[in-house]
Design an enzyme around this catalytic site. Structure first.
Site, PDB file in Angstrom:
ATOM      1  N   CYS A 166       0.997  -1.198   0.048  1.00 56.10           N
ATOM      2  CA  CYS A 166       0.086   0.069   0.070  1.00 56.10           C
ATOM      3  C   CYS A 166       0.864   1.244  -0.002  1.00 56.10           C
ATOM      4  O   CYS A 166       0.156   2.254   0.007  1.00 56.10           O
ATOM      5  CB  CYS A 166      -1.012  -0.279   1.093  1.00 56.10           C
ATOM      6  SG  CYS A 166      -1.961  -1.550   1.269  1.00 56.10           S
ATOM      7  N   HIS A 306      -3.428   7.629   6.004  1.00 54.91           N
ATOM      8  CA  HIS A 306      -3.557   6.100   5.274  1.00 54.91           C
ATOM      9  C   HIS A 306      -4.963   5.902   5.490  1.00 54.91           C
ATOM     10  O   HIS A 306      -5.644   5.448   4.631  1.00 54.91           O
ATOM     11  CB  HIS A 306      -2.554   5.476   5.769  1.00 54.91           C
ATOM     12  CG  HIS A 306      -2.492   4.031   5.162  1.00 54.91           C
ATOM     13  ND1 HIS A 306      -2.231   3.952   3.831  1.00 54.91           N
ATOM     14  CD2 HIS A 306      -2.760   2.764   5.426  1.00 54.91           C
ATOM     15  CE1 HIS A 306      -2.542   2.713   3.435  1.00 54.91           C
ATOM     16  NE2 HIS A 306      -2.555   2.152   4.471  1.00 54.91           N
ATOM     17  N   GLU A 317      -2.500   4.664  13.822  1.00 56.94           N
ATOM     18  CA  GLU A 317      -2.071   5.922  12.806  1.00 56.94           C
ATOM     19  C   GLU A 317      -2.612   7.373  13.505  1.00 56.94           C
ATOM     20  O   GLU A 317      -1.630   8.219  13.700  1.00 56.94           O
ATOM     21  CB  GLU A 317      -2.813   5.814  11.314  1.00 56.94           C
ATOM     22  CG  GLU A 317      -2.137   7.081  10.621  1.00 56.94           C
ATOM     23  CD  GLU A 317      -2.836   7.355   9.220  1.00 56.94           C
ATOM     24  OE1 GLU A 317      -2.443   7.931   8.394  1.00 56.94           O
ATOM     25  OE2 GLU A 317      -3.698   6.723   8.724  1.00 56.94           O
ATOM     26  N   LYS A 338      -9.719   7.669   1.203  1.00 58.77           N
ATOM     27  CA  LYS A 338     -10.189   6.012   1.069  1.00 58.77           C
ATOM     28  C   LYS A 338     -11.494   5.901   1.415  1.00 58.77           C
ATOM     29  O   LYS A 338     -12.388   5.105   1.114  1.00 58.77           O
ATOM     30  CB  LYS A 338      -9.385   5.307   1.897  1.00 58.77           C
ATOM     31  CG  LYS A 338      -7.776   5.059   1.539  1.00 58.77           C
ATOM     32  CD  LYS A 338      -7.101   4.036   2.252  1.00 58.77           C
ATOM     33  CE  LYS A 338      -5.498   3.943   1.606  1.00 58.77           C
ATOM     34  NZ  LYS A 338      -4.729   5.065   2.113  1.00 58.77           N
ATOM     35  N   HIS A 343      -9.956   1.742  -0.803  1.00 57.40           N
ATOM     36  CA  HIS A 343      -8.260   1.417  -0.675  1.00 57.40           C
ATOM     37  C   HIS A 343      -7.678   1.188  -1.946  1.00 57.40           C
ATOM     38  O   HIS A 343      -8.043  -0.371  -2.519  1.00 57.40           O
ATOM     39  CB  HIS A 343      -8.064   0.375   0.341  1.00 57.40           C
ATOM     40  CG  HIS A 343      -6.662   0.280   0.920  1.00 57.40           C
ATOM     41  ND1 HIS A 343      -5.436   1.054   0.045  1.00 57.40           N
ATOM     42  CD2 HIS A 343      -5.849   0.026   1.794  1.00 57.40           C
ATOM     43  CE1 HIS A 343      -4.573   0.939   0.586  1.00 57.40           C
ATOM     44  NE2 HIS A 343      -4.520   0.273   1.751  1.00 57.40           N
ATOM     45  N   PHE A 402       1.477  -3.363   4.101  1.00 58.72           N
ATOM     46  CA  PHE A 402       1.677  -4.651   4.420  1.00 58.72           C
ATOM     47  C   PHE A 402       3.065  -4.924   4.272  1.00 58.72           C
ATOM     48  O   PHE A 402       3.784  -4.587   3.296  1.00 58.72           O
ATOM     49  CB  PHE A 402       1.037  -5.848   3.834  1.00 58.72           C
ATOM     50  CG  PHE A 402      -0.389  -5.753   4.203  1.00 58.72           C
ATOM     51  CD1 PHE A 402      -1.034  -5.076   5.022  1.00 58.72           C
ATOM     52  CD2 PHE A 402      -1.398  -6.795   3.431  1.00 58.72           C
ATOM     53  CE1 PHE A 402      -2.498  -5.106   5.468  1.00 58.72           C
ATOM     54  CE2 PHE A 402      -2.725  -6.923   3.854  1.00 58.72           C
ATOM     55  CZ  PHE A 402      -3.285  -6.278   4.841  1.00 58.72           C
TER      56      PHE A 402
END
Length: 416
Positions: A166, A306, A317, A338, A343, A402
């Protein structure tokens, strides 16, 4: 900020998103608070647990490449090609007048050509190896988008692909920034592209518990920072920027959206899919970005988070932002693109960089959609009430992938 580095500006923007084909429809939809979520049309989802996603709609590949050639290119690369074409056109760059040895491209992707991979694996199993397409490899390879953008625009400078889940799009932009800053190129076309709304990929993400299962509430399923969030909604598309050395841009009287001032990155070294619970990786990426940009925490007005809508990411976050900015964290406008695009995996950093730059250029920040139930662990200003007029001197954008990959970008209003 190192004194011997060249300054870099953004002179072109391109987007393909679940909200529209192009920057203008995407931006207008975000400002209007519209969701791109809808029932999946790419494949028969009847046996799947998740029946919706944020697909790109009404995309016509032949508008960007010849019809015959389009059949030889995976959707993720087609999205990247389209976004790059718009960005280059927006920059009014005429590569016929440029030294193309000094112009290059970096297009990141998290997974590459999954549509082609799945189709050809099915053909292998049902029809045999001699029926597998000879275009399998060039269609599925992650660097295909970068390669095609380079070929179509004749860019003979640095050309490669970043693959950091990502964070791929953000890392692509950060690496392109460095190439211009340190003189390896004068112009870079950079961003991210992804198309993984496919049966195998969706089943994998669903079975690991990453996706929202709100099949009865599609448009409100992506709810970053909300107490009732249950996973992200898969998106797809591309976001691409034209980066240019400042003097080069001024010499040709280019339109300048913002200055690209900083890039930070880190590794969690913790878990293959979950972030460090203390937010350490995100903290270090943001701190490195601030230091690289020569910014103090009080200089930043807006942060594009994010913000995935997963229980752990949003909590961690938020903690990382508070650890980085201290009391200033509560004065930042923080939002999640998002919440409306879903996403977009490797494309997320690209599209969110486009959004960050537009927020600086227009002094407007879009809302975080679907944030209705406060979460005590997520207590910042997430712009939940609607689009806000805000003087944005500097903006930062987080991408956390990830594998423990963290990347943060910083943009600012140009000062000459």
């Amino acid at each position: 900020m190192a004194g011997n580095r060249r300054r870099v500006v953004v002179t072109g923007l391109g987007a393909v998103s679940p909200l529209g084909i192009g920057v203008k429809p995407t931006w207008e939809a975000l400002l209007a608070g519209k969701s791109g979520a809808a029932p999946i049309t790419h494949y028969d989802h009847s046996k799947h647990g998740v029946h919706f996603a944020c697909e790109v709609k009404n995309f016509a590949p032949e508008q960007f490449v010849e019809k015959r050639e389009a059949r030889r290119i995976d959707p993720f690369a087609l999205f990247g090609i389209a976004a790059a074409k718009e960005a280059v056109a927006d920059s009014k760059m005429d590569f016929a007048k440029e030294d193309t040895r000094r112009a290059g491209t970096v297009i990141g992707t998290g997974m590459g050509g999954m549509t082609e991979f799945e189709e050809q694996k099915e053909r292998l199993m049902t029809k045999g190896p001699d029926r597998v397409s000879p275009f399998l490899v060039p269609k599925m390879m992650p660097n295909a988008a970068a390669g095609y953008v380079s070929i179509l625009h004749g860019l003979r400078g640095p050309c490669f692909c970043t693959v950091t889940a990502c964070a791929s799009g953000a890392n692509a932009l950060g690496e392109a920034l460095r190439l211009v800053q340190y003189g390896s190129a004068d112009i870079m076309v950079a961003g991210g592209a992804e198309a993984v709304i496919t049966p195998l990929t969706m089943a994998g993400f669903d079975n690991m518990g990453a996706l929202s299962k709100r099949n009865d509430s599609l448009e409100t399923a992506s709810r970053p920072f909300d107490k009732e969030r249950d996973g992200f909604v898969m998106g797809e598309g591309a976001g691409v920027l034209v980066l240019e050395e400042l003097e080069h841009a001024l010499k040709r009287d280019a339109k300048i959206y913002a200055e690209f001032v900083g890039y930070g990155m880190s590794g969690d070294a913790s878990h293959i899919t979950a972030p460090c619970e203390d937010g350490d990786g995100g903290v270090r990426a943001m701190q490195d970005c601030l230091r690289d940009a020569g910014l103090n925490v009080d200089d930043v007005d807006y942060l594009n988070a994010h913000g995935t809508s997963t229980p752990l990411n949003d909590k961690v976050e938020t903690l990382a932002i508070k650890r980085t900015f201290g009391e200033r964290a509560y004065k930042l406008a923080v939002n999640s693109t998002k919440s409306m695009t879903g996403h977009m995996i490797g494309a997320a950093g690209g599209i969110e960089a486009v959004v960050s730059v537009l927020s600086i250029a227009e002094d407007r920040v879009h809302r975080t959609a679907n944030l209705t139930t406060p979460d005590p662990d997520c207590d910042l200003d997430y712009v939940k009430e609607g689009t806000r007029d805000l003087k944005v001197r500097a903006a930062m954008s987080n991408s956390l992938g990830f594998g423990g990959h963290n990347a943060t970008l910083a943009f600012a209003k140009l000062k000459l």
